[in-house]
Structures are given as structure tokens and as C-alpha cells.
Design an enzyme around this catalytic site. Structure first.
Site, short mmCIF file in Angstrom:
data_model
loop_
_atom_site.label_atom_id
_atom_site.label_comp_id
_atom_site.label_asym_id
_atom_site.label_seq_id
_atom_site.Cartn_x
_atom_site.Cartn_y
_atom_site.Cartn_z
N LYS A 138 0.85 -1.19 0.00
CA LYS A 138 0.00 0.00 0.00
C LYS A 138 0.88 1.24 0.00
O LYS A 138 1.98 1.15 0.52
CB LYS A 138 -0.95 0.01 1.19
N TYR A 223 -4.28 4.26 6.28
CA TYR A 223 -4.82 3.32 7.28
C TYR A 223 -6.16 3.82 7.83
O TYR A 223 -7.07 3.04 8.09
CB TYR A 223 -3.82 3.12 8.43
P1 NDP Z 1 12.46 1.41 2.04
O1 NDP Z 1 13.03 2.69 1.58
O2 NDP Z 1 12.93 0.86 3.33
O3 NDP Z 1 12.74 0.27 0.95
C1 NDP Z 1 12.38 0.43 -0.39
C2 NDP Z 1 13.33 -0.40 -1.25
O4 NDP Z 1 12.93 -0.26 -2.61
C3 NDP Z 1 14.77 0.07 -1.22
O5 NDP Z 1 15.52 -0.46 -0.16
C4 NDP Z 1 15.29 -0.42 -2.56
O6 NDP Z 1 15.62 -1.81 -2.46
C5 NDP Z 1 14.05 -0.35 -3.46
N1 NDP Z 1 14.11 0.78 -4.38
C6 NDP Z 1 14.06 0.68 -5.73
N2 NDP Z 1 14.12 1.88 -6.28
C7 NDP Z 1 14.21 2.78 -5.29
C8 NDP Z 1 14.31 4.20 -5.26
N3 NDP Z 1 14.32 4.95 -6.39
N4 NDP Z 1 14.41 4.81 -4.06
C9 NDP Z 1 14.38 4.10 -2.92
N5 NDP Z 1 14.29 2.74 -2.90
C10 NDP Z 1 14.20 2.09 -4.07
O7 NDP Z 1 10.89 1.57 2.04
P2 NDP Z 1 9.83 0.69 2.84
O8 NDP Z 1 10.26 -0.72 2.81
O9 NDP Z 1 9.57 1.31 4.15
O10 NDP Z 1 8.51 0.89 1.94
C11 NDP Z 1 8.33 0.17 0.73
C12 NDP Z 1 6.82 0.06 0.42
O11 NDP Z 1 6.21 -0.68 1.47
C13 NDP Z 1 6.09 1.38 0.35
O12 NDP Z 1 5.10 1.32 -0.65
C14 NDP Z 1 5.45 1.52 1.71
O13 NDP Z 1 4.26 2.30 1.71
C15 NDP Z 1 5.14 0.07 2.04
N6 NDP Z 1 5.13 -0.18 3.49
C16 NDP Z 1 4.08 -0.90 4.01
C17 NDP Z 1 4.03 -1.18 5.34
C18 NDP Z 1 2.92 -2.00 5.90
O14 NDP Z 1 2.81 -2.13 7.12
N7 NDP Z 1 2.07 -2.60 5.08
C19 NDP Z 1 5.05 -0.68 6.27
C20 NDP Z 1 6.14 -0.01 5.61
C21 NDP Z 1 6.16 0.24 4.27
P3 NDP Z 1 16.80 -2.47 -3.31
O15 NDP Z 1 18.05 -1.82 -2.81
O16 NDP Z 1 16.66 -3.89 -2.96
O17 NDP Z 1 16.51 -2.17 -4.75
#
Ligand code: NDP
Length: 373
Positions: A138, A223
Site C-alpha cells: 500500500k 490506514y
Molecule cells: P524502504 O526505503 O525501506 O525500501 C524500499 C526499497 O525499494 C529500497 O531499499 C530499494 O531496495 C528499493 N528501491 C528501488 N528503487 C528505489 C528508489 N528509487 N528509491 C528508494 N528505494 C528504491 O521503504 P519501505 O520498505 O519502508 O517501503 C516500501 C513500500 O512498502 C512502500 O510502498 C510503503 O508504503 C510500504 N510499506 C508498508 C508497510 C505496511 O505495514 N504494510 C510498512 C512499511 C512500508 P533495493 O536496494 O533492494 O533495490
């Protein structure tokens, strides 16, 4: 703690998973099913190995119906770390240039997209084209138009689209929904959802309009939007909204710091919600009916979720949301299970239509009518 470490090590889960100090994994899963499962296991590759992807990966080590088998990342070191930590074969690892080749990999059923919001649409279309089921975090997309295109692309490709609505499987939430459906609160009159946290690093993607699609509303306010729907059991028919900004340097044009929004429902019930990136300790739902009320605090965090009603404290089991969600997704995808609250792309498009309407209401200062049926 030692027994937890031993347990994880026995499973071959090492460095990455052990960073997940706050993940509840087994001890408190009072309702965890220990029944052997001989059905089809959902084999998942996670795309975007960041904070949430890592949390899901850790939680999936305790699934019985779903298994983490692959990874897609733009960071080569993460792929090798995940191979070691989660026992993922190198042949199931891809980067953003190669993941279309997943179509030739018979060992992966679904890709779970956990990248920044602005990347979900294009990635989902590519995964669907590769013939794999799409699981998306989401908000599913930046707006309803993108969301609908994702639904259409998955339908056209003959794959399913599910969204990580982990609260739709959370026991306290489900108990309040059960009580509401049973009429225990009487006619529903009002919902309040307060969702927020103080956001840190100003350079992160969550504060970048292109990658986030907005600000707190996209990330945490959703949420309250989704909660207002499953708590009342109705779809809003109008929206009003007001934005306030105390720090225009950190929260640039198009990135909302705080939005308060109100909904009206067909029954005459109303909702009043707050979404913010500037206040901690805001994680609360309140539902009021003619005969009784329910309150949840925390209401949507990772837990433990707590709830009480006019009848007393809720004593539902504490679960690891992502473990339960992924087992449930296997049941939905392979066994035709119908979750109590939908988790498909159409459900997410409704939230996106509401988000579009809230931003329009903020911009125009006017009440915006909605038709979600
Ligand atoms: P993070 O920044 O921690 O991780 C995102 C990952 O996406 C990065 O580590 C990277 O992984 C990859 N990525 C690819 N392109 C990009 C870019 N241009 N900039 C940054 N990262 C990029 O984010 P979150 O994990 O916190 O959030 C990811 C998604 O999950 C969002 O949509 C958020 O809303 C959702 N979310 C949902 C939650 C829930 O409880 N359901 C809780 C937290 C987040 P790599 O290095 O492997 O390419």
C-alpha cells in the site's frame, strides 16, 4: 532471546532476519496453526529489499502455506546477503533490468512489490506481463487511474493482484468487524481514525513527490481511510479535507505534512480522521454506534494491537501480521478463500479514489462527492 536466535539459526535465518528485533514471530502467536499443511505452497519473490521487504521476509520464515524463494533488488550486496540469510538460490535472484526473465522461472508463483509507491504501477505491469501473480504494498499506486490500469493489466494477463492490507487478517480488528456485523454496536454513527508519526530524514523517498505520490496521506493516512471503510462497513459518499503545514522546507509542494479529512456515509454516519508526519503516538481508531462503542490503540501498527469495547477488553491473539497475511494470500490464490475484508486490486482502487478525492478537496476547499459502488 537465545532460544529465538537458536530457532532462527536452525532455520538458516541469520544476519538479516536477526535485525528484526521487533518482529513477533512465534511465542505470542496463540492462534498459530500447527496443523501440517500438504496443499500448494505459494512461492514468493520479494522486490525491493528495504525496511518492509525485510520485515516480510523475516515473517515469512514462519509461514506454512507461503515461502520466500526469490529476491529482486537494485543492490547486488543485498541479493547475496539474502541468499545467505534466507537460503534463496542464486537462480531466483534478479535486478530491475533482468526481472522480466522471471517468466521463465517455474519456481516462482508471485512477486511481492515492496518498493517506493511511485514504482508500484510499472513494476506490477511488468510482473503481470511475466505471468506471475502480483502482491503489492500500500498504497497500491499513486492515484486511482494507475491503480485501475494495474487491475486491468493483471486481469488481461490472467494473474491475481493482492495488496498488503495486513490489518484485514488481524484478530482484534476482525472481532470488532464481527461485532459490528452482528449488530452489537447498533446503528453505526461515527468513526475516528488518528494515524501519524514524526518523520525523520528529509531526503528519504517518502518526502519526494515523484516516489511517494504525496506525503503522510499516502503512507499512514491510508490506514484511516481503509479503516473507516472496514470499521463502519460502508463506502464514503462525500469527502471534505483541510491541510496544514508547519515546515514547508521539509514538506515541499505536493508533499502533505498533515491533513484532516471527513467522510459521510450513506447511512448518515460520518468519519473524522487525521493523517500526519509531525506527531508520534497517533495510532487510534474509535467506532461509535447507538448501542455501544469500540476503540483500538494501537490500531494499525505492527502490534501488539489492543482493543476494547463497551463490553470490556478484547482478548484476541497477538499475531505477526505479515506471517498471517502471507498464509492467507496462499489460501486466496490457490484455494479460492474469500477474506472477511477484500485484499484485491479493486479494494485498493477504492482507497485510491478516496485519496484522489481528499487531495481535490484540499485543493478546492470544497466537498467532493464520491461513488465507489
Ligand atoms: P524502504 O526505503 O525501506 O525500501 C524500499 C526499497 O525499494 C529500497 O531499499 C530499494 O531496495 C528499493 N528501491 C528501488 N528503487 C528505489 C528508489 N528509487 N528509491 C528508494 N528505494 C528504491 O521503504 P519501505 O520498505 O519502508 O517501503 C516500501 C513500500 O512498502 C512502500 O510502498 C510503503 O508504503 C510500504 N510499506 C508498508 C508497510 C505496511 O505495514 N504494510 C510498512 C512499511 C512500508 P533495493 O536496494 O533492494 O533495490
Amino acid at each position: 532471546m537465545n532460544s529465538r536466535r537458536d530457532f532462527l539459526q536452525k532455520l538458516g535465518v541469520s544476519a538479516v532476519a536477526l535485525q528484526l528485533g521487533t518482529v513477533h514471530v512465534w511465542a505470542n502467536d496463540k492462534n498459530a496453526s500447527h496443523q501440517p499443511y500438504d496443499g500448494k505452497v505459494l512461492r514468493v519473490a520479494i522486490m525491493g529489499l528495504g525496511g518492509y521487504g525485510t520485515r516480510v521476509a523475516g515473517a515469512m520464515q514462519y509461514c506454512t502455506k507461503a515461502k520466500l524463494v526469490g529476491a529482486i533488488s537494485g543492490t547486488p550486496k543485498k541479493l547475496t546477503d539474502w541468499q545467505d540469510s534466507f537460503n534463496i538460490p542464486a537462480k531466483n535472484c534478479y535486478n530491475y533490468q533482468t526481472y522480466h526473465e522471471i517468466k521463465n522461472n517455474p519456481d516462482i508463483d508471485a512477486v511481492y512489490i515492496t518498493t517506493p509507491n511511485g514504482l508500484h504501477h510499472d513494476m506490477a505491469l511488468a510482473v503481470a506481463k511475466a505471468g506471475k501473480h502480483v502482491i503489492c504494498e500500500k498504497p497500491m499506486a499513486l492515484n486511482a487511474k494507475q491503480g485501475q490500469a494495474m487491475v486491468d493489466a493483471c486481469n488481461a494477463a490472467g494473474v491475481k493482484l493482492l495488496v498488503g492490507y495486513r490489518m484485514h487478517f488481524e484478530p482484534h480488528t476482525l472481532e470488532i468487524i464481527r461485532m459490528r456485523k452482528a449488530g452489537e454496536f447498533g446503528k453505526i454513527l461515527f468513526f475516528q481514525g488518528l494515524c501519524g508519526f514524526e518523520i525523520g530524514d528529509p531526503t528519504q523517498w517518502r518526502l519526494n513527490k515523484e516516489l511517494a505520490g504525496g506525503g503522510s496521506l499516502m503512507d499512514i493516512g491510508i490506514y484511516a481511510i481503509n479503516g473507516s471503510r472496514y470499521m463502519t462497513g460502508e463506502e464514503p459518499i462525500w469527502v471534505t479535507a483541510q491541510e496544514t503545514k508547519t515546515d514547508p522546507v521539509k514538506f515541499k509542494e505536493g508533499v502533505d505534512e498533515t491533513i484532516q479529512f471527513q467522510f459521510g456515509f450513506p447511512s448518515g454516519a460520518t468519519a473524522s480522521c487525521l493523517s500526519t508526519y509531525s506527531q508520534n503516538n497517533l495510532d487510534k481508531f474509535y467506532l461509535n454506534g447507538q448501542k455501544g462503542w469500540a476503540e483500538m490503540q494501537p490500531s494499525t501498527g505492527y502490534g501488539p494491537i489492543k482493543g476494547r469495547t463497551f463490553k470490556g477488553e478484547l482478548d484476541q491473539p497477538v499475531t505477526t501480521h505479515q506471517t498471517v497475511q502471507m498464509d492467507a494470500f496462499a489460501d486466496i490464490l490457490f484455494n479460492g478463500a474469500q477474506p472477511p475484508v477484500p485484499v484485491d486490486g479493486n479494494e485498493a482502487v477504492k482507497d485510491l479514489k478516496i485519496i484522489d478525492a481528499i487531495y481535490l478537496a484540499v485543493k478546492t476547499g470544497k466537498k467532493v462527492d464520491l461513488n465507489l459502488s
